[in-house]
Design a protein around this motif. Structure first.
Motif, PDB file in Angstrom:
ATOM      1  N   THR A 121      -0.962  -9.416 -11.179  1.00 27.12           N
ATOM      2  CA  THR A 121       0.318  -8.911 -10.392  1.00 27.12           C
ATOM      3  C   THR A 121      -0.088  -8.682  -8.904  1.00 27.12           C
ATOM      4  O   THR A 121       0.880  -8.665  -8.058  1.00 27.12           O
ATOM      5  CB  THR A 121       0.659  -7.576 -10.919  1.00 27.12           C
ATOM      6  OG1 THR A 121      -0.032  -6.696 -10.895  1.00 27.12           O
ATOM      7  CG2 THR A 121       1.553  -7.928 -12.224  1.00 27.12           C
ATOM      8  N   GLU A 149      -1.035 -12.123  -4.338  1.00 25.98           N
ATOM      9  CA  GLU A 149      -0.820 -12.237  -2.896  1.00 25.98           C
ATOM     10  C   GLU A 149      -1.464 -11.389  -2.015  1.00 25.98           C
ATOM     11  O   GLU A 149      -1.961 -11.706  -1.050  1.00 25.98           O
ATOM     12  CB  GLU A 149       0.970 -12.203  -2.653  1.00 25.98           C
ATOM     13  CG  GLU A 149       1.374 -13.644  -3.284  1.00 25.98           C
ATOM     14  CD  GLU A 149       2.956 -13.323  -3.170  1.00 25.98           C
ATOM     15  OE1 GLU A 149       3.360 -13.213  -1.879  1.00 25.98           O
ATOM     16  OE2 GLU A 149       3.975 -13.131  -3.997  1.00 25.98           O
ATOM     17  N   GLN A 202       1.609  -7.991   1.314  1.00 23.53           N
ATOM     18  CA  GLN A 202       2.468  -8.662   0.454  1.00 23.53           C
ATOM     19  C   GLN A 202       4.019  -8.739   0.986  1.00 23.53           C
ATOM     20  O   GLN A 202       4.119  -8.066   1.700  1.00 23.53           O
ATOM     21  CB  GLN A 202       2.552  -7.523  -0.708  1.00 23.53           C
ATOM     22  CG  GLN A 202       2.943  -8.027  -2.250  1.00 23.53           C
ATOM     23  CD  GLN A 202       1.882  -8.479  -3.041  1.00 23.53           C
ATOM     24  OE1 GLN A 202       0.611  -8.387  -2.676  1.00 23.53           O
ATOM     25  NE2 GLN A 202       2.083  -9.085  -4.113  1.00 23.53           N
ATOM     26  N   THR A 240       9.813  -7.551   0.941  1.00 18.99           N
ATOM     27  CA  THR A 240      11.039  -7.582   0.080  1.00 18.99           C
ATOM     28  C   THR A 240      10.853  -8.618  -1.094  1.00 18.99           C
ATOM     29  O   THR A 240      10.759  -9.695  -0.545  1.00 18.99           O
ATOM     30  CB  THR A 240      12.207  -7.620   0.980  1.00 18.99           C
ATOM     31  OG1 THR A 240      11.967  -8.833   1.750  1.00 18.99           O
ATOM     32  CG2 THR A 240      12.659  -6.533   1.794  1.00 18.99           C
ATOM     33  N   TYR A 241      10.768  -8.043  -2.241  1.00 20.68           N
ATOM     34  CA  TYR A 241      10.737  -9.003  -3.438  1.00 20.68           C
ATOM     35  C   TYR A 241      12.271  -9.447  -3.692  1.00 20.68           C
ATOM     36  O   TYR A 241      13.034  -8.758  -3.560  1.00 20.68           O
ATOM     37  CB  TYR A 241      10.069  -8.167  -4.595  1.00 20.68           C
ATOM     38  CG  TYR A 241       8.449  -8.464  -4.624  1.00 20.68           C
ATOM     39  CD1 TYR A 241       7.771  -9.400  -4.697  1.00 20.68           C
ATOM     40  CD2 TYR A 241       7.662  -7.201  -4.307  1.00 20.68           C
ATOM     41  CE1 TYR A 241       6.428  -9.698  -4.831  1.00 20.68           C
ATOM     42  CE2 TYR A 241       6.231  -7.127  -4.427  1.00 20.68           C
ATOM     43  CZ  TYR A 241       5.545  -8.313  -4.675  1.00 20.68           C
ATOM     44  OH  TYR A 241       4.346  -8.280  -4.705  1.00 20.68           O
ATOM     45  N   THR A 242      12.073 -10.769  -4.044  1.00 19.97           N
ATOM     46  CA  THR A 242      13.322 -11.086  -4.668  1.00 19.97           C
ATOM     47  C   THR A 242      13.016 -11.206  -6.298  1.00 19.97           C
ATOM     48  O   THR A 242      11.748 -11.298  -6.649  1.00 19.97           O
ATOM     49  CB  THR A 242      13.875 -12.508  -4.325  1.00 19.97           C
ATOM     50  OG1 THR A 242      12.947 -13.422  -4.694  1.00 19.97           O
ATOM     51  CG2 THR A 242      13.913 -12.327  -2.772  1.00 19.97           C
ATOM     52  N   ASN A 284      10.482 -14.246  -6.836  1.00 16.89           N
ATOM     53  CA  ASN A 284       8.954 -14.130  -6.661  1.00 16.89           C
ATOM     54  C   ASN A 284       8.409 -12.479  -7.249  1.00 16.89           C
ATOM     55  O   ASN A 284       7.141 -12.657  -6.876  1.00 16.89           O
ATOM     56  CB  ASN A 284       8.591 -14.257  -5.202  1.00 16.89           C
ATOM     57  CG  ASN A 284       8.882 -12.976  -4.089  1.00 16.89           C
ATOM     58  OD1 ASN A 284       9.830 -12.055  -4.752  1.00 16.89           O
ATOM     59  ND2 ASN A 284       8.861 -13.072  -3.072  1.00 16.89           N
ATOM     60  N   CYS A 285       9.009 -11.851  -7.907  1.00 15.94           N
ATOM     61  CA  CYS A 285       8.762 -10.725  -8.445  1.00 15.94           C
ATOM     62  C   CYS A 285       7.479 -10.902  -9.328  1.00 15.94           C
ATOM     63  O   CYS A 285       7.953 -11.701 -10.460  1.00 15.94           O
ATOM     64  CB  CYS A 285       9.626  -9.907  -9.136  1.00 15.94           C
ATOM     65  SG  CYS A 285       9.179  -8.430 -10.060  1.00 15.94           S
ATOM     66  N   VAL A 331      15.373  -4.936  -7.498  1.00 16.00           N
ATOM     67  CA  VAL A 331      14.906  -5.611  -6.185  1.00 16.00           C
ATOM     68  C   VAL A 331      15.552  -4.978  -5.002  1.00 16.00           C
ATOM     69  O   VAL A 331      15.259  -4.458  -3.605  1.00 16.00           O
ATOM     70  CB  VAL A 331      15.536  -7.034  -6.006  1.00 16.00           C
ATOM     71  CG1 VAL A 331      15.322  -7.475  -4.332  1.00 16.00           C
ATOM     72  CG2 VAL A 331      14.403  -7.830  -6.867  1.00 16.00           C
ATOM     73  N   PRO A 389      10.100  -3.418  -7.308  1.00 15.80           N
ATOM     74  CA  PRO A 389       8.700  -4.254  -7.587  1.00 15.80           C
ATOM     75  C   PRO A 389       7.722  -3.643  -6.987  1.00 15.80           C
ATOM     76  O   PRO A 389       6.522  -3.374  -7.573  1.00 15.80           O
ATOM     77  CB  PRO A 389       9.325  -5.530  -7.280  1.00 15.80           C
ATOM     78  CG  PRO A 389      10.438  -5.660  -7.500  1.00 15.80           C
ATOM     79  CD  PRO A 389      11.147  -4.412  -6.989  1.00 15.80           C
ATOM     80  N   ALA A 390       7.509  -3.563  -5.610  1.00 15.73           N
ATOM     81  CA  ALA A 390       6.433  -3.107  -4.887  1.00 15.73           C
ATOM     82  C   ALA A 390       6.117  -1.510  -5.364  1.00 15.73           C
ATOM     83  O   ALA A 390       4.687  -1.345  -5.517  1.00 15.73           O
ATOM     84  CB  ALA A 390       6.937  -3.033  -3.441  1.00 15.73           C
TER      85      ALA A 390
END
Ligand code: SF4
Ligand code: SF4
Length: 436
Positions: free
Chosen positions: A84, A87, A340, A343-345, A348-349, A404, A409-410
């Motif tokens: 996970t 990136e 990283q 902001t994940y969507t 791309n999570c 999100v 996610p982060a």
């Protein structure tokens, strides 16, 4: 051997290679390399618990020594095997002066990591966990061996490369009497086995049989050395039993010359991070086990969302009083990571894109962070739904938009650890039974 495996073997052969990621993904890759006679120099891992130690018979380096290693070996390649955090690691490699042609993403070859929750319940009711937070409103049970074999067969049939499978999600796998056969079945397919346990397990015979199968990775989760601290957050557990089982593990490892990496995962609260942590670290050092620390979180995701939307349950409120980093602080810390997307969507999570969880009853949740049945289940029967259909269903899951939007996610990835440490250090701490 299929084309993708052949390509990976070609990438790794005849060149000095380090694997970044010394936990289960890296251990699965090592198993693959050894099967195919590929020599690997060692591991890289930023967890201080691993740096400078030997893992699976190979040295594990801290990332800070990579520039030196590269000076000594200019052709050095890094394969990033961390399911996970890829990136984040890629960004660090670029900072260390590596170019993108010097590192290989393992996920290019092994694009989906599987978890089979072979036991749908737990003998403990930890405050931070779904089992301690909810009434028993969802069905609990175990996966039968025959069903499990069908699950593994399907995973193998649908993927070009499977090098490890985790046999736990929300359940305690050592409650499933078929666990030894389950580990053995993975090994028959040349797949590494990853286990996680509270180790407050009274079944010595089962522990013995599982260890005889030489599982590659065993995480032991705990939260104290003394019973006052441990039992405050590992509700229903017995730390004396856990400690005696740790001794048993060392005995089995010595007796059968096992390769199992025992990773003691110490959950940090504001009442256990002094003497309790020190004594547990001493014990792990004596036994030759790794001890890594993690800030206790509120789980599962549904409960975090409830809290953020003003519907915190009484257990969440009690838990939050014991945390070193609360939900809002953790979200802010994780969002400030330099490495990283902040902001994940849902697209791309990493929990969405590279993992599939199969519950004991064959249902498939959107990801490992969710627990509830209902809309967070994307397939009712893993055996009847294709890999492509599961992925398509995941993309429709409504909880992802909410998750999100809150930056979860982060947070669930625990990104930007140094920021979490700063927050934790600013909090008052005490140590239950520190003078015992
Ligand atoms: S031991 Fe693990 S699975 Fe069991 S209740 Fe505690 S956190 Fe949950
Ligand atoms: S629920 Fe959240 S963490 Fe899980 S896949 Fe969706 S966006 Fe990712």
């Amino acid at each position: 051997m299929n084309a993708r495996q052949a390509e990976l073997i070609a990438q790794l052969s005849g060149t000095p290679v380090l694997i970044w990621g010394a936990r289960m993904t890296g251990l699965g890759l090592i198993r693959f390399c050894r099967t195919h006679n590929i020599a690997i120099l060692g591991f890289v891992d930023s967890d201080p618990a691993f740096s400078g130690k030997q893992i699976a018979g190979l040295p594990c380096h801290h990332p800070s020594v990579l520039p030196d290693l590269r000076m000594r070996d200019p052709g050095l390649k890094i394969i990033v095997a961390a399911s996970t955090k890829e990136e984040e690691i890629n960004s660090k490699l670029l900072e260390f002066g590596f170019s993108s042609s010097d590192f290989i993403s393992y996920s290019r070859y092994c694009d989906l990591f599987y978890t089979v929750d072979v036991m749908g319940t737990c003998n403990l009711k930890c405050l931070s966990c779904a089992h301690g937070a909810t009434e028993e409103k969802f069905p609990r049970g175990l996966m039968k061996l025959e069903t499990y074999r069908h699950v593994i067969d399907k995973i193998v049939a649908e993927n070009d490369l499977v090098t490890h499978i985790s046999l736990y999600s929300w359940g305690e796998p050592f409650l499933n009497p078929a666990l030894p056969e389950m580990v053995a079945y993975l090994h028959q397919h040349d797949i590494a086995a990853a286990l996680s346990s509270n180790l407050s397990i009274k079944n010595e015979a089962l522990l013995h049989k599982v260890m005889q199968q030489d599982p590659e990775y065993l995480k032991v989760s705990l939260s104290g050395f003394y019973p006052e601290a441990y039992s405050d957050t590992h509700n229903g557990g017995d730390v004396y039993l856990v400690r005696s089982n740790l001794l048993r593990l060392r005995h089995y490892i010595n007796k059968y010359r096992l390769h199992t990496v025992v990773d003691v995962n110490y959950h940090l609260y504001n009442n256990n991070n002094g003497k309790n942590l020190e004594r547990m670290r001493e014990l792990c050092n004596e036994l030759g086990f790794f001890l890594s620390t993690t800030y206790a979180l509120v789980m599962p995701l549904e409960r975090v969302i409830e809290k953020l939307e003003g519907r915190a349950s009484p257990t969440t409120r009690v838990l939050e009083e014991k945390l070193l980093v609360n939900i809002e602080e953790g979200i802010t810390a994780a969002a400030t990571s330099n490495h990283q997307p902040t902001t994940y969507t849902a697209d791309n999570c990493p929990f969405m894109t590279n993992q599939t969880i199969i519950n004991w009853d064959l249902s498939v949740p959107i990801c490992c962070t969710t627990f509830n049945r209902g809309p967070n289940i994307v397939a009712n029967d893993f055996l009847k739904v294709s890999k492509a259909e599961i992925f398509a269903n995941k993309q429709q899951a409504s909880i992802c938009g909410t998750c999100v939007r809150h930056g979860l996610p982060a947070y669930n990835l625990g990104l930007n650890r140094s920021r979490w440490e700063t927050v934790a250090a600013s909090k008052p701490s005490f140590d239950l039974a520190a003078d015992a």
